[in-house]
Design an enzyme around this catalytic site. Sequence first.
Site, PDB file in Angstrom:
ATOM      1  N   CYS A 151      65.434  33.628  83.683  1.00 59.21           N
ATOM      2  CA  CYS A 151      65.233  35.059  83.445  1.00 59.21           C
ATOM      3  C   CYS A 151      64.076  35.611  84.266  1.00 59.21           C
ATOM      4  CB  CYS A 151      65.028  35.317  81.960  1.00 59.21           C
ATOM      5  SG  CYS A 151      63.775  34.268  81.174  1.00 59.21           S
ATOM      6  N   TYR A 152      62.905  34.998  84.167  1.00 59.57           N
ATOM      7  CA  TYR A 152      61.775  35.446  84.979  1.00 59.57           C
ATOM      8  C   TYR A 152      62.083  35.406  86.481  1.00 59.57           C
ATOM      9  CZ  TYR A 152      58.197  35.356  81.181  1.00 59.57           C
ATOM     10  OH  TYR A 152      57.431  35.595  80.076  1.00 59.57           O
TER      11      TYR A 152
END
Length: 337
Positions: A151-152
């Site tokens: 996600c990051y």
Amino acid sequence: MSKVKVAILGGSGYTAVELLKILVRHPHAEVVAATSRQDEHIADLHPGLLGRIDLRCEPFNPDALKAKGVQLAFACLPHGNSMESIPPLLDRGIRVVDLSADYRLRDVTVYEEWYKEKHQDPANLAHAVYGLPEVYGDAINSAKLIANPGCYPQSAILGLAPLAANGLIDLNAIIVDSKSGVSGAGRTPKLTTHFPECNESVSAYAVGTHRHTPEIEQALSDVAGKPVSVIFTPHLIPMDRGILSTCYAPLTRPATDAELTHLYREYYAGKPFVRVRTTPPATKDTTGTNFLDVCVKVVRGRAVVVAAEDNLVRGASGVAVQNFNRMYGFDERTGLL
């Protein structure tokens, strides 16, 4: 046209429920199995799916999944578990989109350095494709194993890719400052995500040691065609979901906001889930969607890029379905708009 039969491995978590919400309305997918150590009905684990899917979780059994006609499995398992479960699926001709970190890093040594454990499946790692469609799209289409991106990393990679690809930033002076909602830590209870511990508080964690660092560097190095070094610092924000990343990098030549915005729009032309904006996005702008919103500004000779996404959809399950669509020749947007 017959539907593609899919299975969800690890059906009890947040990424699994987001996947199921998308797949039950997908016109070309049929969820025929979900595995979990919890012998429960999906709707009991995820009440929001009551009346939408009639499926009970079952123990993981590759032969049973093959017998059900499963063509593709979404592996929503913790890192370390995926590389044990995925090889027997591939051996049976079942394609896999893996949402763990087990197949994201191409170099086994790098994986073992950052994850502090031995990689159990280097043979399949060698042909896994990193599932970021905006960067690796063509390779995704024919892949048997997709390593769904973190996600990051998506916010950082997509936030910086146009600048890195065009040699406009110092590749050894990149700073990525990210904030994420609590759901990014998963559904398993932990002291740091216990309500009284994280509410009304913001905290940095894994400073200099976060495992997404080499993932960001690997993809940006591919884009730039040369090594990239990143300082990545994540923060926990007391909200349910969402990621906001602010990326800083010195420019290699003078530029204007308008010039860089135009560059971003050209770079992401035809990429339906990246929205280039002239104003900084907020996490609520992308909540529940597969969009990643990005804005680039020039501040004192530096590029300042702000990117926002929903960590559970764009950051995990949504992009997994985007990859699924590419793998089976469907419109990339199917089930996601």
